[in-house]
Design an enzyme around this catalytic site. Sequence first.
Site, PDB file in Angstrom:
ATOM      1  N   HIS A 264      16.745 -25.514  -5.235  1.00  0.00           N
ATOM      2  CA  HIS A 264      17.440 -24.725  -6.208  1.00  0.00           C
ATOM      3  C   HIS A 264      18.966 -25.150  -6.350  1.00  0.00           C
ATOM      4  O   HIS A 264      19.478 -25.676  -7.208  1.00  0.00           O
ATOM      5  CB  HIS A 264      17.099 -23.342  -6.201  1.00  0.00           C
ATOM      6  CG  HIS A 264      17.562 -22.550  -7.484  1.00  0.00           C
ATOM      7  ND1 HIS A 264      16.843 -22.136  -8.263  1.00  0.00           N
ATOM      8  CD2 HIS A 264      18.760 -22.235  -7.814  1.00  0.00           C
ATOM      9  CE1 HIS A 264      17.562 -21.360  -9.444  1.00  0.00           C
ATOM     10  NE2 HIS A 264      18.801 -21.391  -8.804  1.00  0.00           N
ATOM     11  N   GLU A 265      19.720 -24.894  -5.232  1.00  0.00           N
ATOM     12  CA  GLU A 265      21.136 -24.889  -5.245  1.00  0.00           C
ATOM     13  C   GLU A 265      21.528 -26.530  -5.437  1.00  0.00           C
ATOM     14  O   GLU A 265      22.497 -26.869  -6.079  1.00  0.00           O
ATOM     15  CB  GLU A 265      21.744 -24.266  -4.136  1.00  0.00           C
ATOM     16  CG  GLU A 265      21.437 -22.863  -3.947  1.00  0.00           C
ATOM     17  CD  GLU A 265      21.839 -22.019  -5.190  1.00  0.00           C
ATOM     18  OE1 GLU A 265      23.033 -22.402  -5.884  1.00  0.00           O
ATOM     19  OE2 GLU A 265      21.191 -21.055  -5.676  1.00  0.00           O
ATOM     20  N   HIS A 268      21.833 -27.301  -9.071  1.00  0.00           N
ATOM     21  CA  HIS A 268      22.853 -26.840  -9.788  1.00  0.00           C
ATOM     22  C   HIS A 268      24.302 -27.849  -9.269  1.00  0.00           C
ATOM     23  O   HIS A 268      24.822 -28.389  -9.893  1.00  0.00           O
ATOM     24  CB  HIS A 268      23.471 -25.578  -9.130  1.00  0.00           C
ATOM     25  CG  HIS A 268      22.509 -24.309  -9.913  1.00  0.00           C
ATOM     26  ND1 HIS A 268      22.555 -24.254 -11.020  1.00  0.00           N
ATOM     27  CD2 HIS A 268      21.855 -23.348  -9.168  1.00  0.00           C
ATOM     28  CE1 HIS A 268      21.826 -23.148 -11.450  1.00  0.00           C
ATOM     29  NE2 HIS A 268      21.420 -22.524 -10.325  1.00  0.00           N
ATOM     30  N   GLU A 294      21.048 -23.361 -15.054  1.00  0.00           N
ATOM     31  CA  GLU A 294      19.827 -23.032 -14.548  1.00  0.00           C
ATOM     32  C   GLU A 294      18.537 -23.880 -14.865  1.00  0.00           C
ATOM     33  O   GLU A 294      17.571 -24.006 -13.886  1.00  0.00           O
ATOM     34  CB  GLU A 294      19.123 -21.495 -14.852  1.00  0.00           C
ATOM     35  CG  GLU A 294      18.188 -20.702 -14.148  1.00  0.00           C
ATOM     36  CD  GLU A 294      18.747 -20.457 -12.674  1.00  0.00           C
ATOM     37  OE1 GLU A 294      19.871 -20.506 -12.499  1.00  0.00           O
ATOM     38  OE2 GLU A 294      17.898 -19.970 -11.838  1.00  0.00           O
TER      39      GLU A 294
HETATM   40 ZN    ZN Z   1      20.435 -20.663 -10.109  1.00  0.00          ZN
END
Ligand code: ZN
Length: 515
Positions: A264-265, A268, A294
């Site tokens: 997830h990170e 980003h 997101e």
């Molecule tokens: Zn996030």
Amino acid sequence: MERKYQDLGTRLAEIHDLKSAAALLEWDQTTYMPPGGAPARARQVATLERLAHERFIDPAIGRLLDHLRAYEESLPYGSDEASLMRVTRRDYERAIRVPPSFVAELNSHTAESYQVWSVARPANDFAAVRPYLQKTLDLSRQYADFFPGYEHIADPLIDRADIGMKASSLRPLFADLRDELVPIVRAITAQPAADDACLRQFFPGAKQVAFSTEVIKRFGYDLTRGRQDVSPHPFTINFSVDDVRITVRISEDMLGEEMFSAFHEAGHAMYEQGVAASLEGTLLAEGTSAGVHESQSRLWENIVGRSYGFWSYFYPRLQAAFPDQLSGVSLDTFYRAINKVEPSLIRTGADEVTYNLHVMLRLEFELALLEGSLEVQDLRAAWHERFSADLGIAPPDDRDGVLQDVHWYGGVIGGQFQGYTLGNILSAQFYEAALKAHPEIPDDTAEGRFETLHSWLKEEIYRHGRKFTAPELVERVTGSPMHIEPYIRYLREKYGESYALPASDAAVGPLLPSD
Ligand code: ZN
């Protein structure tokens, strides 16, 4: 004109440097700083942020922007220069409406509120944070009133995170999504649950980190321009496009927490590492909105990182890393375990299907609190009631109920949550566009190769930074405005392989009859 443009650029670069220095202090605070450093660090960060804000709202910047208006209009809309002037003007006009004394009051209040929350949450003590939350609500309302002429009092707060969105656009969008999601949740939860016991074993943290680091490097996260550390709440932070760092949270009793937070990170972080070098040091060198940001984390975490193809390649490697735990577990069992759908208490740990229901109730609470139709003193009871009705389970306490998210205790009320669901919607819409351009992406994924997808995202989304607003970007990349159909198609296709689902127009009735 050239000279004035350079003058603006120099001023903005200095402001960017002050903010980056503050960000580095914050990164240190959440990773390596000893607890004793907290009071001085709060002061240091506040000083740098105040200096950055004062420099930005300097009337000299306004005069430069006025002088440069004709120059801006003479340049192509998407050029670096025109975009920098346009976005600076938008940020400037927003910033000058908010008095520095208010910014200082809000920052010191939220810092205090965060401290109280960090003790109150483990103690399950909503009463301790209630007066702070009341003041946060008052300040959030005051903030909105710096932008008179809004349709709904939440709109200025929503627009701050997701430009172009407002309560009246989010409500029907979320209602449509809810109508699609609820029958899917009901159908899946009526069938035998996936067995995720294979994930609930002891998995040494260092080995988990080693595995996920290999994966995110393959995704395209550049560790010569980033690094990975451990913190209680995973996050991504940048000090320049060539230094974008992530943190993960490790659980040794549950495989997945560290791994999916890393995916997830990294999503980003790849977004910010992918911003064009020509935008470095400017206020364009960031993601364009909460929702688009997101969408990038969810795309890598879920659409790629929880797909069958991905694991057909990586599962044998994961088994090799954890032979004692996983050698007897089949790929199908593992795949079902990491995609288990189950109403749960915690938003951040929720599966792809129920996740948005967590977001929707938070948005409704934000709107109701700001409108004044819900009082802070009634929030706790409202949370219990609505959560039980929507998710079918009652939070046993406030720790995992109204106290679970840091957002309202470390920031304003309003605009804090919609970005998560917008991100889910957009992740599927962008991915569909990527597949249209490169139908071979799923085959690449099943061979552990991600160059085509990563390059497409860089070219279409990452390199632009904040040049285009989210609505402009979505239209440019996908040829249409944001819409929920790709996301619904994605969920139906994926979960339809493991579960019998009702047809999309089936009248199953709402999960919450009174809602
Ligand atoms: Zn996030």
